[in-house]
Scaffold this active site. Structure first.
Site, PDB file in Angstrom:
ATOM      1  N   SER A 109       0.938  -1.201  -0.075  1.00 40.53           N
ATOM      2  CA  SER A 109       0.069  -0.130   0.060  1.00 40.53           C
ATOM      3  C   SER A 109       0.737   1.169  -0.033  1.00 40.53           C
ATOM      4  O   SER A 109       1.977   1.142   0.357  1.00 40.53           O
ATOM      5  CB  SER A 109      -0.884   0.025   1.278  1.00 40.53           C
ATOM      6  OG  SER A 109      -1.571   1.192   1.604  1.00 40.53           O
TER       7      SER A 109
ATOM      8  N   TYR B 250      -3.277   0.253  10.147  1.00 39.32           N
ATOM      9  CA  TYR B 250      -3.198   0.073   8.706  1.00 39.32           C
ATOM     10  C   TYR B 250      -1.603   0.262   8.129  1.00 39.32           C
ATOM     11  O   TYR B 250      -0.917  -0.326   7.624  1.00 39.32           O
ATOM     12  CB  TYR B 250      -3.871   0.662   7.770  1.00 39.32           C
ATOM     13  CG  TYR B 250      -4.096   0.257   6.397  1.00 39.32           C
ATOM     14  CD1 TYR B 250      -4.492  -0.921   6.196  1.00 39.32           C
ATOM     15  CD2 TYR B 250      -3.789   0.970   5.494  1.00 39.32           C
ATOM     16  CE1 TYR B 250      -4.670  -1.461   4.833  1.00 39.32           C
ATOM     17  CE2 TYR B 250      -3.968   0.736   4.143  1.00 39.32           C
ATOM     18  CZ  TYR B 250      -4.261  -0.675   3.709  1.00 39.32           C
ATOM     19  OH  TYR B 250      -4.523  -1.017   2.499  1.00 39.32           O
TER      20      TYR B 250
END
Length: 271
Positions: A152, A165
């Protein structure tokens, strides 16, 4: 000349295969000629997607399992092997964020939800590592294969609010490099591991954070677009090419890499 980008004869399992990006992953694999195991917790969606692929002449099977549950993953592996006899690749597509892993601007930074952050980090890290332990063993028995983790933009840059995250995906990057080296030490060039790092794509998890129901972008969405040189969000089907390349023999000398599909987000300094 042989088509090195073909996945014909290969069996690939995709965790998170019932999500929006997961749909692009499984479609890309099937379009490249591969058979796919669609793994997720939503049995209805997994069956629906598998049936559609099979009716169109492709090969797919629904696999219902939680990536944090090793016993369920082993059962899914056995089902996939019974159906196709081999496993050649794994896409670790499961992951994401949760409300309890978000720290809002008006919340005290010293009183964040630690358990919530841990839960999100665990999902993204261990939800990648555990499936690799289970399906990777079957890939080793096949003798050759490719594993693709989903990284990501959050793994390399500080994205506000979503600490759990951020940490989870950063840990995935570390694991991606470490495990790629260990695979090479033990299996030579037969089993490879790489990461695909999407930029900002609209999913069920982030749609309301980035766009308004009446149209247009939220303040956070506008910040993302401003930081993205292409000045738009990605479309799920734009992930297919990079994924198929990493799974195919065309990337035979590539391991431990992270491929960004992000419209330039990761390289833009903002000025």
């Amino acid at each position: 000349m042989d088509n090195q980008f073909s996945l014909a004869g290969k069996v690939i399992v995709v965790t998170g295969g019932t999500g929006i990006l997961g749909k692009a992953f499984i479609d890309g694999i099937v379009e490249a000629g591969g058979a796919v195991g669609i793994l997720g917790r939503n049995a209805e969606v997994a069956e629906e997607r598998a049936n559609a692929i099979n009716q169109a002449g492709g090969k797919a099977i629904a696999l219902v399992a939680d990536v944090m549950n090793e016993a369920e993953l082993v059962a899914a592996k056995d089902k996939l092997l019974a159906a196709f006899g081999r496993i050649d690749g794994l896409v670790n597509g499961a992951g994401g964020n949760m409300p309890e892993g978000v720290l809002q601007p008006d919340e005290d930074i010293f009183k964040m939800n630690i358990e919530g952050m841990k839960k999100v980090m665990d999902l993204n890290l261990w939800g990648t590592l555990i499936p690799t332990q289970v399906f990777g063993e079957a890939i080793a028995q096949t003798g050759k294969g490719s594993i693709v983790n989903i990284s990501s933009m959050n793994s390399k840059r500080a994205i506000t609010k979503v600490l759990g995250y951020n940490m989870g995906k950063a840990a995935v990057d570390c694991y991606n490099q470490w495990f790629a080296v260990e695979l090479a030490n033990r299996h030579g060039d037969k089993i490879r591991m790489n990461a695909l790092a999407p930029g900002f794509f609209l999913t069920e998890q982030n749609r309301n954070l980035l766009t308004k129901p009446e149209g247009g972008y939220t303040q956070r969405g506008e910040l993302v677009i401003k930081q993205t040189p292409f000045k738009r969000f990605g479309q799920a089907n734009e992930l297919k090419g990079a994924l198929v390349w990493l799974l195919s023999d065309a990337s035979a000398f590539v391991t431990g890499s992270m491929i960004c599909v992000d419209g330039g987000f990761s390289i833009f300094g903002g000025v």
